[in-house]
Each structure stands twice: as C-alpha cells, then as structure tokens.
Design an enzyme around this catalytic site. Structure first.
Site, PDB file in Angstrom:
ATOM      1  CB  SER A 118      -5.876 -10.465   3.804  1.00  0.00           C
ATOM      2  OG  SER A 118      -6.353  -9.219   4.155  1.00  0.00           O
ATOM      3  CE  LYS A 127      -3.922  -1.703   2.640  1.00  0.00           C
ATOM      4  NZ  LYS A 127      -3.313  -2.635   3.615  1.00  0.00           N
ATOM      5  CG  HIS A 158       1.256 -10.138   8.227  1.00  0.00           C
ATOM      6  ND1 HIS A 158       0.579 -11.290   7.887  1.00  0.00           N
ATOM      7  CD2 HIS A 158       0.349  -9.136   8.178  1.00  0.00           C
ATOM      8  CE1 HIS A 158      -0.685 -10.986   7.638  1.00  0.00           C
ATOM      9  NE2 HIS A 158      -0.860  -9.678   7.808  1.00  0.00           N
ATOM     10  CD  GLN A 217     -10.218 -14.410  11.535  1.00  0.00           C
ATOM     11  OE1 GLN A 217      -9.165 -14.904  11.153  1.00  0.00           O
ATOM     12  NE2 GLN A 217     -10.854 -14.870  12.573  1.00  0.00           N
TER      13      GLN A 217
END
Ligand code: G7M
Length: 343
Positions: free
Chosen positions: A253, A188, A258, A251
C-alpha cells in the site's frame, strides 16, 4: 557494517491529545463486516468537527493472551466474571454469554483514519478481486507511472524514521543510512498478545519503492533486517526465528520499502500467496540472479473499482467493464469531500 540495536519499550499509551471524540462519530456506511476476523469497518464523520471530512474506523475484537485465561492471574477472564447468562445446558454441554469486568478483556482495537481519502475508503470496501500478471514491461508502462502519480502519502513513514511519531513504540533501530532500519509495531497490532505480534521493519533508505526495485546490491540491507529483526524479536518477545514469518507485500500500500514480521500463529491479513513474498526467498532469488525482480513477472491482486485495475482493463490485460468513477485520476487528497456514500 555499523549496526546499533536499541531496544525500547512499546505499547505505552500515547499521551498526545486525540483530535476527535469517538462518541461524536456519525455512521454513514458499513464497508465490511468480517465475522471470522471479528472486524467491522465503517465510514462516517465527526459532525462537530466537519460536515465534509470522512472518518474511516476499523473496530477489531482483541485476541486472547495467555494471561487472559491463566487462573493464576488477577486479570484473567475467570477472576473477572461479573455476569454469566445461561444460553443452553444440555447433558454435558453448556453455552453461556459471559461479561468480564476487567478492561483488558473487553478492549476493542480501534483504528481511525481521519480525514480519510477516497482511496482509503476504497481500500477497505469489500469488492471482487482480480489477479494481474505484471510483466517487467507492464510494470514500466502501466504500474510505475500510475503509482508515481497516485499513491498514499508517506508522511507517516518519514515521521517514524525521523522520530517525530511512534518514538516510544520503536522496538529496535539501526541508524545506518544504507543498511539501517526501524522496527516498529504495525498499526494493526494492539501490542498485547504476542501470538498476534505484528512488526514492520522500515528502511532508512528512501529510494526503494518496493520488491520490484531490489537487486543484489540490497542483499546486505535485507540480511541485516533479517538478522537484527530476528534478534530483537527473540530478546523482547521470546519468539524463536523458526516461528517467524518475514515477508514483503506486492503490491504494497505504501511505496517505501518495508518488511512484515509476524509469528506463524498470527494469520495476518495479506499473508496469502498472491500477495506475500518471503524475505528468505527474495534474498535467495537475488543471490542467484542479481536483477531477478527487474526481470520477473510478479502477479498481484487488484480490486474492483481500483483505478489501476481499470488502466489494466483499458490495456486489454484484464477483461471487464470500466468503472465510471475512474474516468478521472484517483487523487490522494487530504479530505474526501467529493466522495458520495450510499446510506
Ligand atoms: O501492504 P503494505 O506492505 O504496504 O503494508 C503496510 C503496513 O503498514 C500495514 O500492515 C499497515 O497496517 C501499516 N501501517 C499503516 N500506517 C498508516 C501505519 C502507521 O501510521 N504506523 C504503523 N506503525 N504502521 C502503519
């Protein structure tokens, strides 16, 4: 603890050949258009490559850097104005449309997923959200079997860990198999404005799916990520520890552990309280109760149309009609041929 930090450059342009030509993109549908984030998500295809494979494209207008407005810089907005259109002048107030010539000022961050799976497209479609209160029993009975059979591929994560992709972007790495990790810019981040810095620490350990799997034995790993990550960010970007938000998604993805790092100035997507868990709080919880995340009820957000939401509906945990498309399993196939898009 063996800990080795190697700081390398980032945001050098990737020299790999781009497998598609953005100029050939054919739009099928706008999935979302967020006017405050200045982001639009579209789905379509590259007909010159395939009639069937779908492409998901996210366009985002870039944030301003300090250099963009510094009148000492040749790259500044003010030094590069080609055209100024006058919208309105009234007393002391003026409104203009300005067109700078410098590429750095006009760049649009463009993220492409190609071929995109139905799951990718679903992820970026605007849909109503619901909170699911996941007890440990519901995790074992519902969420775990679901995520075991249906999750996004982790190939991109392994490519980073094995230095097959994004090598030149690595900010720091600790190769220790137990407590080590790789710190890389998140997809991103455009790598430009430090105000919008977004890094991910990805563990070398491959058997920790998410926050749920953590216990007290992982505290050295978490503390190493915390300390080494902060040090690397301070050295490379000059951002103080007290300005950093360090957290997990639940949750997530992608079910390989990480941790997200961004400065408080970056109001990144997914920092809301029903999705993010601060690393400091997680460490503290594990120090108090070693199997905290095995015992805790963890709430998370599910979206309308997500198969997991329907499974929870069938269980009676959440009310609402079942989505017809979810009669069959939501498979993470490499292409999205079966997906029908409304024009
Ligand atoms: O929600 P979750 O905690 O799983 O977040 C995963 C993060 O991984 C997101 O912030 C994505 O932007 C980021 N990400 C996803 N992919 C596919 C990539 C990738 O290929 N490279 C990098 N550097 N980040 C990615």
């Amino acid at each position: 603890m063996t800990s080795e930090i190697v700081t390398t450059g980032i945001s050098e342009p990737d020299t790999q050949k781009i497998p598609y030509d953005l100029k050939n993109f054919k739009l099928s549908k706008i999935l979302s258009n967020n006017t405050s984030r200045k982001t639009v998500v579209v789905v379509g295809s590259f007909p010159d490559l395939s009639e069937d494979d779908l492409a998901l494209i996210i366009l985002e207008k870039s944030a301003f850097t300090e250099e963009n407005v510094s009148t000492d810089s040749k790259k500044s907005f003010f030094a590069n104005l080609t055209t100024v259109e006058n919208d309105l002048l009234n007393n002391i107030y003026g409104s203009f449309r300005c067109f700078p010539s410098e590429n750095d000022l006009n760049g649009i961050k463009t993220t492409v997923v190609y071929p995109a799976t139905p799951k990718h497209i679903q992820k970026y479609s605007m849909r109503p959200k619901f909170i699911i209160r996941e007890t440990p029993e519901l995790y074992e009975e519902v969420t775990l079997p679901f995520l075991t059979k249906s999750q996004f591929s982790l190939d991109w994560v392994y490519n980073i860990l094995e230095h097959k992709q994004e090598l030149e972007r690595i900010v720091s790495e600790d190769p220790d198999p137990a407590n080590g990790f790789v710190l890389v810019p998140d997809l991103k981040w455009d790598g430009k404005a430090v105000e919008t810095l977004y890094l991910l620490a990805i563990t070398h350990q491959r058997n920790i799916k998410s926050l749920r799997d953590l216990n007290a034995s992982h505290i050295p790993l978490l503390k190493n990520i915390r300390e080494s990550g902060i040090k690397a960010i301070q050295e490379k970007y000059g951002i103080e520890e007290s300005r950093l938000r360090i957290y997990f998604h639940y949750q997530p993805s992608f079910y390989h552990l990480h941790i997200h790092f961004n400065p408080l100035s970056n109001e990144a997507p997914g920092i809301f309280c029903e999705k993010s868990h601060l690393l400091d709080t997680v460490i503290s919880n594990l120090e108090m109760v070693s199997d905290y995340y095995k015992k805790a009820t963890l709430s998370f957000v599910a979206y309308e149309g997500q198969e997991l939401l329907d499974i929870y509906r069938k269980k009676g945990v959440i009310s609402g009609p079942l989505n017809e498309k979810n009669g069959k399993s939501e498979v993470d196939e490499p292409n999205a041929k079966k997906l029908k898009l409304d024009k």
